[in-house]
Design an enzyme around this catalytic site. Structure first.
Site, short mmCIF file in Angstrom:
data_model
loop_
_atom_site.label_atom_id
_atom_site.label_comp_id
_atom_site.label_asym_id
_atom_site.label_seq_id
_atom_site.Cartn_x
_atom_site.Cartn_y
_atom_site.Cartn_z
CG ASN A 208 -17.37 -6.52 32.57
OD1 ASN A 208 -16.58 -6.16 33.42
ND2 ASN A 208 -18.58 -6.03 32.44
CG ASP A 276 -19.53 -1.63 35.83
OD1 ASP A 276 -20.34 -1.09 35.06
OD2 ASP A 276 -19.67 -2.78 36.28
N PRO A 303 -17.95 6.02 31.59
CG PRO A 303 -17.63 6.66 29.38
CD PRO A 303 -16.89 6.23 30.61
CG ASP A 304 -24.55 3.48 31.72
OD1 ASP A 304 -24.89 3.17 30.55
OD2 ASP A 304 -24.92 2.86 32.72
CB ILE A 305 -22.06 3.54 26.17
CG1 ILE A 305 -20.58 3.64 26.56
CG2 ILE A 305 -22.26 3.90 24.71
CD1 ILE A 305 -19.73 2.51 26.07
CG PHE A 323 -28.15 -7.30 26.17
CD1 PHE A 323 -28.40 -6.57 25.02
CD2 PHE A 323 -28.30 -8.67 26.13
CE1 PHE A 323 -28.78 -7.20 23.85
CE2 PHE A 323 -28.67 -9.32 24.96
CZ PHE A 323 -28.92 -8.58 23.82
CE LYS A 337 -28.54 -3.34 35.23
NZ LYS A 337 -27.57 -4.42 35.14
O1 C5P Z 1 -25.11 -1.45 34.31
P1 C5P Z 1 -24.96 -2.68 33.52
O2 C5P Z 1 -23.53 -2.92 33.05
O3 C5P Z 1 -25.53 -3.92 34.11
O4 C5P Z 1 -25.83 -2.40 32.21
C1 C5P Z 1 -25.89 -3.28 31.16
C2 C5P Z 1 -26.30 -2.55 29.91
O5 C5P Z 1 -25.74 -1.24 29.84
C3 C5P Z 1 -25.82 -3.25 28.67
O6 C5P Z 1 -26.73 -2.97 27.62
C4 C5P Z 1 -24.47 -2.58 28.41
O7 C5P Z 1 -24.06 -2.70 27.06
C5 C5P Z 1 -24.76 -1.16 28.81
N1 C5P Z 1 -23.62 -0.42 29.38
C6 C5P Z 1 -23.06 0.62 28.69
N2 C5P Z 1 -22.04 1.35 29.23
C7 C5P Z 1 -21.56 1.04 30.47
C8 C5P Z 1 -22.12 -0.01 31.19
C9 C5P Z 1 -23.14 -0.72 30.61
O8 C5P Z 1 -23.49 0.87 27.55
N3 C5P Z 1 -20.58 1.76 30.98
#
Ligand code: C5P
Length: 397
Positions: A208, A276, A303-305, A323, A337
């Protein structure tokens, strides 16, 4: 800021020990009180006399020196300090610290202390790159030890690479951040920042767009309010702030691992622009343009951290801040979100190209919480960071 602060300075046996003399002078100029401790190897590089003259204090060298023990026991020596600084921190001292050894005065003080410790590593590049040093560094960081440097450059041994001790002004900055008094003193805050790089092959990656500027400013502002910050960062354009515990990662999966390996945090701010997806059929060697057609990449979701931490059943930070970088319907998307990810606050911003926010020095954000949406005027990323840090401090008390 350093006036009246008491620093216990452990000088290890490395060629960079000569910089410790200048460090003492600069600390004294700032009216800090310095108690030097010289290791056996340190004596080979600087003399107790010069350290004592510059610090105007007694130099401690021996664990079993009855005179010293009568004056001040080693436990007391380490407890009396506001901060323990190890400069230079040799590979050997780091190994002792990581292993919890206590077989001389320096290592005993480091094991006996309940104060924060800042190390300025200094060693030959191969020693720095050795996996054992890497393991010790990771252990020390997860124990909450602060690290400044080392820098990359020419080394006294004629080689080039990382291993040079940080310069005195950098060490002073790190000391000032570590000693910063403020409403977040004693709080551990985790910050993710920067992009992640997901390899396609050893030379190519997807990522990104993110300079890491906003996350870096936030980590710096939190440290400025006295927080103990673990800063997990992908490959960013800007250097990390002084006085935070830096954990460098490349991929989203490594970022998750680093976040999970960190000590339990009181608050967490997820400012990283995490990719992503990652490529599941990434090449071990460079994919060639050999006329056999275009490569096909296969992806799996990362993984979504933020969501993983928000959903933690045990040890969840009290305050989880995410964010939302959006290009349209910013507040509506960010509000949804916040619910979807389960975090407490979302900092929403419009990153449409015409705003110039991505890669720029300014930001215009809306803070979305239980209390609703609070839009802040456009300001510098540093100001956003300070205001957010202030809000976090208010929420933590
Ligand atoms: O889903 P999105 O990328 O828009 O979400 C943004 C938020 O989620 C930010 O705080 C980003 O640091 C966090 N995030 C994360 N892990 C991911 C994707 C997003 O921690 N895989």
């Amino acid at each position: 800021m350093l006036a009246g602060k008491h620093i216990l300075l452990i000088v290890g046996g490395g060629i960079a020990a000569f910089k410790a003399l200048d460090l003492v002078r600069r600390l004294r100029e700032r009216e800090a009180q310095v108690t030097p401790v010289l290791t056996k190897a340190g004596v080979e590089f600087v003399t107790p006399l010069s350290l004592s003259a510059l610090s105007a204090a007694k130099v401690y060298q021996d664990l079993f020196n009855l005179t010293d023990e009568a004056e001040m026991g080693h436990i007391e020596l380490s407890r009396a300090a506001d901060l323990i600084v190890v400069a230079p921190a040799t590979a050997d001292l780091m190994a002792k610290m990581a292993g919890g050894l206590a077989n001389d005065l320096a290592s005993t003080l480091l094991l006996a202390t309940d104060k924060r410790v800042l190390i300025a590593p200094s060693m030959n590049v191969r020693m720095w790159d050795h996996p054992a040093t890497g393991r010790n560094l990771a252990t020390l960081k997860s124990d909450g030890v602060l690290v400044v440097g080392p820098n990359e450059g020419d080394m006294a041994c004629g080689e080039y690479g990382p291993g040079r001790m940080a310069e005195v002004p950098e060490i002073i900055d790190a000391i000032a951040s570590a000693l910063a008094d403020g409403p977040l003193k004693g709080r551990h805050i985790l910050v993710t920042s920067g992009p992640t790089h997901e390899p396609i092959d050893p030379v190519r990656y997807i990522a990104n767009r993110s300079s890491g500027a906003q996350g870096t400013a936030i980590a710096g502002a939190l440290a400025g309010l006295g927080a103990d910050v673990t800063f997990v960062t992908g490959p960013a354009d800007v250097p990390p702030p002084a006085g935070v515990n830096v954990v460098n990662v490349q991929t989203a999966r490594q970022m998750l691992e680093a976040v999970q390996a960190a000590r339990a945090a009181d608050a967490a701010v997820f400012a990283a622009a995490v990719a992503d997806w990652h490529v599941t059929n990434a090449g071990d060697s460079k994919i060639k343009k050999d006329g056999s057609g275009l490569p096909t990449l296969e992806f799996a979701e990362n993984p979504d951290i933020l969501a993983t931490v928000s959903e933690m059943k045990e040890g969840r930070p009290k305050l989880v801040v995410g964010f939302a970088a959006e290009t349209d319907d910013v507040i509506a998307h960010a509000t949804a979100k916040r619910v979807r990810k389960g975090c407490d606050w979302i900092v929403a911003n419009d990153v449409s190209p015409e705003t110039g926010i991505m890669g720029g020095s300014e930001n215009a954000v809306t803070l979305i919480s239980d209390a609703g949406a609070d839009s802040w005027p456009r300001m510098t990323k540093d100001q956003v960071a300070r205001q957010l840090a202030q809000r976090i401090a208010e929420a933590m008390t």
